[in-house]
Design a protein around this motif. Sequence first.
Motif, PDB file in Angstrom:
ATOM      1  N   ALA A  54      28.675  85.609  12.132  1.00  0.00           N
ATOM      2  CA  ALA A  54      28.383  86.572  13.198  1.00  0.00           C
ATOM      3  C   ALA A  54      28.245  85.839  14.527  1.00  0.00           C
ATOM      4  CB  ALA A  54      27.129  87.360  12.849  1.00  0.00           C
ATOM      5  N   SER A  55      27.562  86.469  15.478  1.00  0.00           N
ATOM      6  CA  SER A  55      27.456  85.881  16.812  1.00  0.00           C
ATOM      7  C   SER A  55      26.189  86.345  17.507  1.00  0.00           C
ATOM      8  CB  SER A  55      28.670  86.280  17.664  1.00  0.00           C
ATOM      9  OG  SER A  55      28.633  87.685  17.907  1.00  0.00           O
ATOM     10  N   ALA A  56      25.865  85.675  18.595  1.00  0.00           N
ATOM     11  CA  ALA A  56      24.731  86.090  19.413  1.00  0.00           C
ATOM     12  C   ALA A  56      24.960  87.505  19.941  1.00  0.00           C
ATOM     13  CB  ALA A  56      24.547  85.110  20.572  1.00  0.00           C
ATOM     14  N   ALA A  57      26.190  87.782  20.327  1.00  0.00           N
ATOM     15  CA  ALA A  57      26.510  89.107  20.873  1.00  0.00           C
ATOM     16  C   ALA A  57      26.352  90.209  19.829  1.00  0.00           C
ATOM     17  CB  ALA A  57      27.932  89.111  21.427  1.00  0.00           C
ATOM     18  N   SER A  58      26.501  89.868  18.551  1.00  0.00           N
ATOM     19  CA  SER A  58      26.409  90.892  17.509  1.00  0.00           C
ATOM     20  C   SER A  58      24.963  91.223  17.140  1.00  0.00           C
ATOM     21  CB  SER A  58      27.171  90.451  16.260  1.00  0.00           C
ATOM     22  OG  SER A  58      26.536  89.363  15.617  1.00  0.00           O
ATOM     23  N   ILE A  59      24.035  90.263  17.306  1.00  0.00           N
ATOM     24  CA  ILE A  59      22.648  90.537  16.931  1.00  0.00           C
ATOM     25  C   ILE A  59      21.828  91.049  18.114  1.00  0.00           C
ATOM     26  CG2 ILE A  59      21.687  88.214  17.332  1.00  0.00           C
ATOM     27  CD1 ILE A  59      20.103  88.620  14.680  1.00  0.00           C
ATOM     28  N   LEU A  60      22.237  90.734  19.315  1.00  0.00           N
ATOM     29  CA  LEU A  60      21.457  91.127  20.492  1.00  0.00           C
ATOM     30  C   LEU A  60      21.216  92.631  20.601  1.00  0.00           C
ATOM     31  CD1 LEU A  60      20.034  89.972  22.973  1.00  0.00           C
ATOM     32  CD2 LEU A  60      22.188  90.190  24.221  1.00  0.00           C
ATOM     33  N   PRO A  61      22.200  93.498  20.308  1.00  0.00           N
ATOM     34  CA  PRO A  61      21.958  94.948  20.431  1.00  0.00           C
ATOM     35  C   PRO A  61      20.841  95.469  19.535  1.00  0.00           C
ATOM     36  CG  PRO A  61      24.308  94.504  20.348  1.00  0.00           C
ATOM     37  CD  PRO A  61      23.620  93.218  20.009  1.00  0.00           C
ATOM     38  N   LEU A  62      20.481  94.735  18.487  1.00  0.00           N
ATOM     39  CA  LEU A  62      19.385  95.158  17.613  1.00  0.00           C
ATOM     40  C   LEU A  62      18.083  95.298  18.392  1.00  0.00           C
ATOM     41  CD1 LEU A  62      18.384  95.705  14.699  1.00  0.00           C
ATOM     42  CD2 LEU A  62      18.013  93.232  14.481  1.00  0.00           C
ATOM     43  N   ALA A  63      17.935  94.537  19.474  1.00  0.00           N
ATOM     44  CA  ALA A  63      16.693  94.573  20.253  1.00  0.00           C
ATOM     45  C   ALA A  63      16.407  95.963  20.811  1.00  0.00           C
ATOM     46  CB  ALA A  63      16.760  93.552  21.385  1.00  0.00           C
ATOM     47  N   ALA A  64      17.446  96.757  21.021  1.00  0.00           N
ATOM     48  CA  ALA A  64      17.255  98.105  21.569  1.00  0.00           C
ATOM     49  C   ALA A  64      16.479  99.007  20.623  1.00  0.00           C
ATOM     50  CB  ALA A  64      18.617  98.730  21.887  1.00  0.00           C
ATOM     51  N   TYR A  65      16.422  98.661  19.344  1.00  0.00           N
ATOM     52  CA  TYR A  65      15.736  99.486  18.348  1.00  0.00           C
ATOM     53  C   TYR A  65      14.345  98.952  18.013  1.00  0.00           C
ATOM     54  CZ  TYR A  65      20.475 101.200  17.796  1.00  0.00           C
ATOM     55  OH  TYR A  65      21.717 101.730  18.053  1.00  0.00           O
ATOM     56  N   VAL A  90       8.684  77.873  26.731  1.00  0.00           N
ATOM     57  CA  VAL A  90       7.351  77.361  27.073  1.00  0.00           C
ATOM     58  C   VAL A  90       7.342  76.803  28.496  1.00  0.00           C
ATOM     59  CG1 VAL A  90       5.622  75.607  26.499  1.00  0.00           C
ATOM     60  CG2 VAL A  90       6.720  76.930  24.675  1.00  0.00           C
ATOM     61  N   GLU A  91       8.401  76.100  28.878  1.00  0.00           N
ATOM     62  CA  GLU A  91       8.491  75.552  30.228  1.00  0.00           C
ATOM     63  C   GLU A  91       8.539  76.647  31.285  1.00  0.00           C
ATOM     64  OE1 GLU A  91      11.906  73.038  30.106  1.00  0.00           O
ATOM     65  OE2 GLU A  91      10.942  71.557  28.793  1.00  0.00           O
ATOM     66  N   ALA A  92       9.017  77.832  30.895  1.00  0.00           N
ATOM     67  CA  ALA A  92       9.045  78.973  31.816  1.00  0.00           C
ATOM     68  C   ALA A  92       7.671  79.624  31.961  1.00  0.00           C
ATOM     69  CB  ALA A  92      10.066  79.999  31.342  1.00  0.00           C
ATOM     70  N   GLY A  93       6.683  79.127  31.216  1.00  0.00           N
ATOM     71  CA  GLY A  93       5.325  79.638  31.347  1.00  0.00           C
ATOM     72  C   GLY A  93       4.905  80.617  30.276  1.00  0.00           C
ATOM     73  N   ILE A  94       5.731  80.779  29.231  1.00  0.00           N
ATOM     74  CA  ILE A  94       5.399  81.694  28.135  1.00  0.00           C
ATOM     75  C   ILE A  94       4.842  80.877  26.976  1.00  0.00           C
ATOM     76  CG2 ILE A  94       6.308  83.375  26.472  1.00  0.00           C
ATOM     77  CD1 ILE A  94       8.513  83.991  28.520  1.00  0.00           C
ATOM     78  N   PRO A  95       3.586  81.092  26.580  1.00  0.00           N
ATOM     79  CA  PRO A  95       3.013  80.309  25.474  1.00  0.00           C
ATOM     80  C   PRO A  95       3.646  80.678  24.142  1.00  0.00           C
ATOM     81  CG  PRO A  95       1.504  82.044  26.137  1.00  0.00           C
ATOM     82  CD  PRO A  95       2.633  82.069  27.129  1.00  0.00           C
ATOM     83  N   LYS A  96       3.557  79.777  23.181  1.00  0.00           N
ATOM     84  CA  LYS A  96       4.133  80.045  21.864  1.00  0.00           C
ATOM     85  C   LYS A  96       3.533  81.293  21.225  1.00  0.00           C
ATOM     86  CE  LYS A  96       5.514  75.305  20.881  1.00  0.00           C
ATOM     87  NZ  LYS A  96       5.359  74.111  19.996  1.00  0.00           N
ATOM     88  N   ALA A  97       2.280  81.599  21.553  1.00  0.00           N
ATOM     89  CA  ALA A  97       1.638  82.797  21.009  1.00  0.00           C
ATOM     90  C   ALA A  97       2.297  84.077  21.495  1.00  0.00           C
ATOM     91  CB  ALA A  97       0.153  82.807  21.376  1.00  0.00           C
ATOM     92  N   ASN A  98       3.185  83.978  22.486  1.00  0.00           N
ATOM     93  CA  ASN A  98       3.902  85.137  23.012  1.00  0.00           C
ATOM     94  C   ASN A  98       5.392  85.087  22.677  1.00  0.00           C
ATOM     95  OD1 ASN A  98       1.416  85.694  24.139  1.00  0.00           O
ATOM     96  ND2 ASN A  98       2.223  86.184  26.159  1.00  0.00           N
ATOM     97  N   ILE A  99       5.760  84.249  21.710  1.00  0.00           N
ATOM     98  CA  ILE A  99       7.161  84.160  21.290  1.00  0.00           C
ATOM     99  C   ILE A  99       7.350  84.838  19.941  1.00  0.00           C
ATOM    100  CG2 ILE A  99       9.081  82.621  20.707  1.00  0.00           C
ATOM    101  CD1 ILE A  99       7.842  80.495  22.470  1.00  0.00           C
ATOM    102  N   TYR A 100       8.273  85.800  19.893  1.00  0.00           N
ATOM    103  CA  TYR A 100       8.701  86.434  18.652  1.00  0.00           C
ATOM    104  C   TYR A 100       9.981  85.751  18.164  1.00  0.00           C
ATOM    105  CZ  TYR A 100       5.851  90.575  19.926  1.00  0.00           C
ATOM    106  OH  TYR A 100       4.837  91.436  20.268  1.00  0.00           O
ATOM    107  N   PHE A 101      10.190  85.770  16.846  1.00  0.00           N
ATOM    108  CA  PHE A 101      11.431  85.304  16.244  1.00  0.00           C
ATOM    109  C   PHE A 101      11.986  86.404  15.345  1.00  0.00           C
ATOM    110  CE2 PHE A 101       9.038  81.486  17.119  1.00  0.00           C
ATOM    111  CZ  PHE A 101       9.979  80.541  17.506  1.00  0.00           C
ATOM    112  N   LEU A 102      13.304  86.539  15.325  1.00  0.00           N
ATOM    113  CA  LEU A 102      13.963  87.470  14.407  1.00  0.00           C
ATOM    114  C   LEU A 102      15.279  86.859  13.968  1.00  0.00           C
ATOM    115  CD1 LEU A 102      14.418  91.290  14.627  1.00  0.00           C
ATOM    116  CD2 LEU A 102      16.422  89.834  14.319  1.00  0.00           C
ATOM    117  N   GLY A 103      15.528  86.863  12.654  1.00  0.00           N
ATOM    118  CA  GLY A 103      16.791  86.370  12.140  1.00  0.00           C
ATOM    119  C   GLY A 103      17.282  87.217  10.991  1.00  0.00           C
ATOM    120  N   PHE A 104      18.593  87.193  10.781  1.00  0.00           N
ATOM    121  CA  PHE A 104      19.200  87.907   9.651  1.00  0.00           C
ATOM    122  C   PHE A 104      20.003  86.944   8.792  1.00  0.00           C
ATOM    123  CE2 PHE A 104      23.108  90.038   8.010  1.00  0.00           C
ATOM    124  CZ  PHE A 104      22.488  90.717   6.959  1.00  0.00           C
TER     125      PHE A 104
END
Length: 215
Positions: A29-40, A90-104
Amino acid sequence: MEIENNYIAAGTPLNGAAQALIMIHGRGASAASILPLAAYLSLPEHTALLALQAPHHTWYPNSFIAPVETNQPALDEALAMVDSLVSQVVEAGIPKANIYFLGFSQGACLTLEYVSRNATRYAGVVAFTGGLIGAELLETQYEGDFKETPILISTSNPDHHVPLRRVKDSGCQLERMHAKITVVAHPGKPHNITDEEIALANKLIFTPKVALEQS
């Protein structure tokens, strides 16, 4: 939509986001194929969406339950790609406690392997049909404390690519590392992501009502 630095960005720009969702696609698959899932997904406002792209659309060449050495050096390179993106967040100022992960599928395996090798408090983790990587699970390979990070592993029963026993064993490993783990096996489900699974992820992981740590 262009791939830049091995990922596609959408949602709130990273430098103005309060949290981020890192998305990891499956084999072929691709990044472009999983990104639309975020809308749901019921994501909090001001979330940066970051979908990683595997070289040649594959994170590693063989089954995730093959001996680790047979998937090298691709596996280490894939883990390094995830780690590099986490560092950028993290360098952008977002702590790890505010990072979500999703994989298929293969991306779910990579997701679980990365967070387990780098356990800390994350916003939440969703693995749609995946488990920890290797012919055997070696507890000494995983360290850290998830500090009650909510983690959902949702899979098929049976699944031709991901044995249910490995899914359950992975859940037990994450629980030993103090994750708030939920493992769900859906009888007869195809190797895909269903509406039922998305609803479960929204209920357990992606709720805007959760008060995330401020950056």
